[in-house]
Design a protein around this motif. Structure first.
Motif, PDB file in Angstrom:
ATOM      1  N   VAL A  52       0.856  -1.181   0.000  1.00  0.00           N
ATOM      2  CA  VAL A  52       0.000   0.000   0.000  1.00  0.00           C
ATOM      3  C   VAL A  52       0.894   1.233   0.000  1.00  0.00           C
ATOM      4  CG1 VAL A  52      -1.812   1.286   1.193  1.00  0.00           C
ATOM      5  CG2 VAL A  52      -1.838  -1.220   1.208  1.00  0.00           C
ATOM      6  N   ALA A 110       0.283   5.931   2.006  1.00  0.00           N
ATOM      7  CA  ALA A 110      -0.557   5.886   3.205  1.00  0.00           C
ATOM      8  C   ALA A 110      -0.204   7.060   4.111  1.00  0.00           C
ATOM      9  CB  ALA A 110      -0.349   4.571   3.951  1.00  0.00           C
ATOM     10  N   GLY A 117      -2.691   2.302   5.940  1.00  0.00           N
ATOM     11  CA  GLY A 117      -2.141   1.316   5.028  1.00  0.00           C
ATOM     12  C   GLY A 117      -2.559  -0.089   5.387  1.00  0.00           C
ATOM     13  N   PHE A 150       3.928  -1.178   3.742  1.00  0.00           N
ATOM     14  CA  PHE A 150       3.333   0.108   3.393  1.00  0.00           C
ATOM     15  C   PHE A 150       4.423   1.157   3.150  1.00  0.00           C
ATOM     16  CE2 PHE A 150       1.410  -2.022   7.094  1.00  0.00           C
ATOM     17  CZ  PHE A 150       0.354  -2.640   6.437  1.00  0.00           C
TER      18      PHE A 150
END
Length: 304
Positions: free
Chosen positions: A200, A203, A209, A233
């Motif tokens: 992710v 974030a 995330g 993340f």
């Protein structure tokens, strides 16, 4: 003959560079193909791919990035490079080590060229040549990172299915999460889904995330019966667009930035994880992509 000398010099320079590097102890006994993909554009997939590759290199591995995001050439832009050659030149007869470029950060990469992964445009002889040349990369590098584009076309699906692993990049935005799931759904319906890990990007905090990653993981498990692992993340960081404008990897331009620290943590996470299956190598990857050219496969394709 004089026109070939710079190409030969570049290839020999790359060979010497590879010979100077000791082969590190990796988690398995063969080179690995990692496809990096996203459900939609604009999530930072290519930027992640470049910086993750640099992180692997800093950890002692020998990665190479292959830009298969045809028509966009984001890898070379992010590295501030202008490659003269591509995989298209390789299938036309060039030595593959001559087509490999090395950025100012020391990262080797190979441009995909226009349409080289249009599987139906390559002859059997061209595929055979590509297989032969990929053996040279297999001896020179430990990891091939494939910047595989966004969405899921027919040929892109073949690339993703043939990889040893898939890293799926998304952001916390609902549309990005939905499109990431859609890519997995389409890949599951029309091809093999390799071992997948989600990253992710952008974030605002780790909890955001984590929540976004869990959404993708849970729906993939519930509706597709897929096991999706979370790699980690990357925090939103103003240094990232600054590095893009400089056409440099942020891991190099801003090594102490939040995003750079996150990428190094992702590399650490990746190197600690066990892999589900042994890698098939770069040659095995090409064989799976061009399965219809393999002995015994043409008749099966025709029957279908």
């Amino acid at each position: 003959m004089t026109g070939l000398q710079p190409i030969r010099d570049q290839a020999e320079s790359l060979r010497q560079r590879m010979r100077k590097l000791d082969r590190p102890e990796t988690r398995d006994h063969g080179p690995r193909v990692i496809a990096v993909a996203s459900g939609k554009g604009g999530v930072g997939k290519s930027n992640f791919c470049v910086n993750f590759a640099l992180g692997l290199m800093q950890a002692g591995l020998r990665p190479i990035v292959v830009d298969a995001d045809l028509g966009f050439a984001n890898v070379e832009v992010l590295l501030g490079a202008r490659p003269k050659y591509s995989l298209y030149d390789v299938v036309e007869g060039m030595d593959i080590l001559s087509a490999v470029q090395v950025s100012s950060s020391g990262l080797p990469f190979l441009s995909g060229g226009n349409g080289v992964f249009d599987i139906h445009s390559l002859s059997e002889e061209q595929v055979a040549r590509l297989l032969q040349e990929m053996r040279k990369l297999q001896d020179a590098f430990d990891v091939l990172l494939l910047d595989a584009g966004s969405g899921l076309g027919a040929n892109l699906g073949r690339l993703l299915s043939a990889a040893d692993e898939l890293i799926l990049v998304t952001t916390p935005e609902p549309t990005a999460i939905t499109d990431a799931y859609a890519l997995l759904k389409s890949l599951s319906a029309h091809g093999h889904v390799p071992h997948t890990r989600i990253v992710v990007n952008r974030a605002t905090q780790f909890t955001e995330g984590r929540q976004a990653a869990e959404k993708v993981r849970l729906v993939a498990e519930r509706f597709l019966s897929l096991r999706i692992d979370v790699l980690g993340f990357i925090l939103e960081d103003p240094h990232v667009p600054q590095a893009v404008r400089k056409q440099e990897a942020f891991l190099r331009s801003f090594p102490t930035s939040p995003a750079a620290r996150c990428v190094r943590q992702l590399v650490h996470n990746y190197l600690r994880l066990d892999t589900a299956e042994p890698p098939q190598g770069f040659v095995g990857f090409i064989e799976r992509v061009f399965r219809r050219f393999m002995p015994g496969q043409r008749d099966e394709t025709q029957r279908r």
